[in-house]
Design a protein around this motif. Structure first.
Motif, PDB file in Angstrom:
ATOM      1  N   PHE A  16       2.000 -10.282  -8.683  1.00  0.00           N
ATOM      2  CA  PHE A  16      -0.308 -10.303  -8.552  1.00  0.00           C
ATOM      3  C   PHE A  16      -0.945  -9.559  -9.458  1.00  0.00           C
ATOM      4  CE2 PHE A  16       1.826  -5.919  -8.615  1.00  0.00           C
ATOM      5  CZ  PHE A  16       0.551  -5.099  -9.464  1.00  0.00           C
ATOM      6  N   ALA A  20      -7.147  -9.035  -8.013  1.00  0.00           N
ATOM      7  CA  ALA A  20      -7.529 -10.018  -6.942  1.00  0.00           C
ATOM      8  C   ALA A  20      -7.102  -9.436  -5.310  1.00  0.00           C
ATOM      9  CB  ALA A  20      -6.607 -11.486  -7.502  1.00  0.00           C
ATOM     10  N   LEU A  21      -5.713  -8.587  -5.794  1.00  0.00           N
ATOM     11  CA  LEU A  21      -5.681  -7.317  -5.067  1.00  0.00           C
ATOM     12  C   LEU A  21      -6.700  -6.499  -3.987  1.00  0.00           C
ATOM     13  CD1 LEU A  21      -2.468  -7.154  -3.347  1.00  0.00           C
ATOM     14  CD2 LEU A  21      -2.351  -5.601  -4.770  1.00  0.00           C
ATOM     15  N   ARG A  23      -9.362  -7.752  -3.899  1.00  0.00           N
ATOM     16  CA  ARG A  23     -10.764  -8.899  -3.604  1.00  0.00           C
ATOM     17  C   ARG A  23     -10.264  -9.060  -2.162  1.00  0.00           C
ATOM     18  NH1 ARG A  23     -10.606 -10.682  -8.577  1.00  0.00           N
ATOM     19  NH2 ARG A  23      -9.003 -12.434  -7.702  1.00  0.00           N
ATOM     20  N   GLU A  25      -6.555 -10.798  -1.530  1.00  0.00           N
ATOM     21  CA  GLU A  25      -5.290 -11.302  -1.892  1.00  0.00           C
ATOM     22  C   GLU A  25      -4.029 -11.014  -1.154  1.00  0.00           C
ATOM     23  OE1 GLU A  25      -6.008 -14.508  -4.960  1.00  0.00           O
ATOM     24  OE2 GLU A  25      -7.772 -13.697  -5.266  1.00  0.00           O
ATOM     25  N   THR A  26      -2.987 -11.990  -1.006  1.00  0.00           N
ATOM     26  CA  THR A  26      -1.860 -11.548  -0.436  1.00  0.00           C
ATOM     27  C   THR A  26      -0.618 -12.199  -1.320  1.00  0.00           C
ATOM     28  OG1 THR A  26      -2.619 -11.484   1.582  1.00  0.00           O
ATOM     29  CG2 THR A  26       0.099 -11.578   1.204  1.00  0.00           C
ATOM     30  N   PHE A  27      -0.124 -11.296  -2.140  1.00  0.00           N
ATOM     31  CA  PHE A  27       1.189 -11.947  -2.549  1.00  0.00           C
ATOM     32  C   PHE A  27       2.738 -11.720  -2.217  1.00  0.00           C
ATOM     33  CE2 PHE A  27      -2.848 -10.855  -4.899  1.00  0.00           C
ATOM     34  CZ  PHE A  27      -2.961 -11.494  -6.073  1.00  0.00           C
ATOM     35  N   THR A  37      -0.136  -6.537   0.565  1.00  0.00           N
ATOM     36  CA  THR A  37      -1.485  -6.769   0.422  1.00  0.00           C
ATOM     37  C   THR A  37      -1.573  -5.344   0.121  1.00  0.00           C
ATOM     38  OG1 THR A  37      -3.301  -7.344   1.335  1.00  0.00           O
ATOM     39  CG2 THR A  37      -1.405  -6.847   2.564  1.00  0.00           C
TER      40      THR A  37
END
Length: 68
Positions: A16, A20-21, A23, A25-27, A37
């Protein structure tokens, strides 16, 4: 900057990016497809921690440059 953690479900790897997390986003785990998330309640806590970590990295880089 990518990081990775072990999946709490299967022990697989979840790669991850913390920014981005933040923002939204999901990983996904490569082993079992579990998702990573942040809850809305956690975003400000994680953002504060990331800001402090970025500041520490910046200071560390400055110290290395001035001593080298």
């Amino acid at each position: 900057m990518s990081s990775q953690i072990s999946c709490p479900d299967c022990g697989g790897i979840i790669v991850f990016d913390a920014h981005a997390l933040l923002r939204g986003e999901t990983f996904v785990c490569t082993g079992c497809r579990a998702m990573l998330t942040l809850s809305r309640d956690s975003v400000s806590t994680v953002a504060d921690a990331m800001s402090k970590l970025d500041a520490l990295r910046k200071r560390s880089n400055e110290v290395r440059r001035s001593s080298g």
